[in-house]
Design an enzyme around this catalytic site. Structure first.
Site, PDB file in Angstrom:
ATOM      1  N   ASP A  97       0.839  -1.197   0.000  1.00 44.40           N
ATOM      2  CA  ASP A  97       0.000   0.000   0.000  1.00 44.40           C
ATOM      3  C   ASP A  97       0.878   1.253   0.000  1.00 44.40           C
ATOM      4  OD1 ASP A  97      -3.076   0.841   0.757  1.00 44.40           O
ATOM      5  OD2 ASP A  97      -1.605   2.252   1.571  1.00 44.40           O
ATOM      6  N   ASN A 105      -2.690  13.008  -3.377  1.00 47.67           N
ATOM      7  CA  ASN A 105      -3.747  13.407  -4.309  1.00 47.67           C
ATOM      8  C   ASN A 105      -4.251  14.811  -3.997  1.00 47.67           C
ATOM      9  OD1 ASN A 105      -4.210  11.623  -6.380  1.00 47.67           O
ATOM     10  ND2 ASN A 105      -5.705  10.401  -5.288  1.00 47.67           N
ATOM     11  N   HIS A 110      -5.443  14.746  -8.867  1.00 49.85           N
ATOM     12  CA  HIS A 110      -5.698  13.352  -9.225  1.00 49.85           C
ATOM     13  C   HIS A 110      -4.914  12.895 -10.454  1.00 49.85           C
ATOM     14  CE1 HIS A 110      -8.807  12.506  -6.249  1.00 49.85           C
ATOM     15  NE2 HIS A 110      -9.253  13.743  -6.450  1.00 49.85           N
ATOM     16  N   ASP A 114      -2.773   9.597 -10.470  1.00 49.55           N
ATOM     17  CA  ASP A 114      -2.864   8.512 -11.451  1.00 49.55           C
ATOM     18  C   ASP A 114      -1.497   8.192 -12.052  1.00 49.55           C
ATOM     19  OD1 ASP A 114      -5.556   8.335 -11.022  1.00 49.55           O
ATOM     20  OD2 ASP A 114      -6.142   9.379 -12.860  1.00 49.55           O
ATOM     21  N   GLU A 140      -4.954   2.390  -4.037  1.00 49.06           N
ATOM     22  CA  GLU A 140      -3.495   2.427  -4.026  1.00 49.06           C
ATOM     23  C   GLU A 140      -2.885   1.146  -3.465  1.00 49.06           C
ATOM     24  OE1 GLU A 140      -4.805   4.611  -0.202  1.00 49.06           O
ATOM     25  OE2 GLU A 140      -5.552   4.157  -2.197  1.00 49.06           O
TER      26      GLU A 140
END
Length: 214
Positions: A97, A105, A110, A114, A140
Site C-alpha cells: 500500500d 492526491n 488526481h 494517477d 493504491e
C-alpha cells in the site's frame, strides 16, 4: 494473443475442408475467386480473434496501470496455490500500500496521483521475475504473487521494492505485508487475508514491512 491465431487457423481449416469436399476448381476464373474468398476469410478470422484478444485484455488488466485487476489476480492466486499444493512448492504473496496517497492526491491533484500509480505499477513489474504476477487490489493497494518462493525470499523482494520506491519516488513510501503458502495459510483466501492484515498493521508505522511468522 492466442485467439487471433485460433481464428486464422479455423478459417484455413474451413478452406481445406471445402477443397477436400468439392475438389479443385476447373477454370482459372473460379480458382481466382475462391482464392480471394479464402484470403478474405482468413483475414476476417484473424481480425475477429484479435478483437477477442483485446476484449480479454480489457477484462484482465487494470486500465490505468496495466497490471491484473483484483478478480483476475485472485484467480491466478488460487491456481498457483493449487499447483503449489499438488507439486509441493511454496507460494509467497506481497500486499503493498502506498503511504499517504490521499494526501498526495490532495496536494498534487488526481492526474498526478494517477501518474504515480501507473509509474509505481511499472516499477513493481521491473522488480519481479517474468513468472511472477503483479495486480492492483484496489485504489493504491497492489499485490505481487511469487511462485516457488519461500517467505524469506519474498521479504527480500519486498525490501528491494521498498528501496526502489524511496529512490524513485521522492517522499513516497510503502507499507507491506508478506505471507506464504503453505507455511501461513492453507488456501488462497487465507493467504490473501493474512498478507492483507499484516499490511494494515504495517501501515500504522508507515514505510514498514511485516512478515508472517509461524
Amino acid at each position: 494473443m492466442i485467439s487471433r491465431w485460433i481464428g486464422l487457423a479455423a478459417s484455413c481449416l474451413i478452406c481445406v475442408v471445402w477443397m477436400s469436399a468439392y475438389g479443385l476448381p476447373e477454370s482459372e476464373g473460379t480458382a481466382a475467386f475462391i482464392i480471394t474468398v479464402a484470403v478474405l476469410q482468413a483475414v476476417a478470422g484473424y481480425q475477429i480473434g484479435k478483437y477477442v484478444d483485446n476484449l480479454q485484455r480489457l477484462a484482465y488488466l487494470d486500465s490505468l496501470t496495466g497490471v491484473l485487476v483484483n478478480r483476475r489476480f485472485f484467480q491466478r492466486l488460487e491456481e498457483e496455490v493449487e499447483r503449489g499444493r499438488r507439486h509441493q512448492y511454496p507460494v509467497t504473496l506481497l500486499f503493498i500500500d502506498l503511504d499517504n496517497f490521499k494526501l498526495f492526491n490532495d496536494t498534487y491533484g488526481h492526474l498526478e496521483g494517477d501518474r504515480l500509480l501507473s509509474n509505481f505499477a511499472r516499477m513493481l513489474q521491473q522488480n519481479v521475475r517474468i513468472q511472477d504476477q503483479v495486480g492492483r487490489w484496489g485504489g493504491e493497494e497492489f499485490v505481487v504473487l511469487l511462485p516457488h518462493t519461500e517467505t524469506e525470499q519474498g521479504a527480500q523482494v519486498g525490501e528491494r521494492i521498498q528501496a526502489s520506491v524511496r529512490k524513485q519516488f521522492n517522499g513516497i513510501t510503502v507499507s507491506m505485508g508478506v505471507a506464504s503458502f503453505p507455511l501461513h495459510a492453507e488456501t488462497a483466501t487465507q493467504l490473501a487475508r493474512k498478507a492483507d492484515t499484516l499490511m494494515y498493521e504495517a501501515k500504522k508505522q508507515k514505510d514498514c514491512m511485516l512478515v508472517a511468522t509461524k
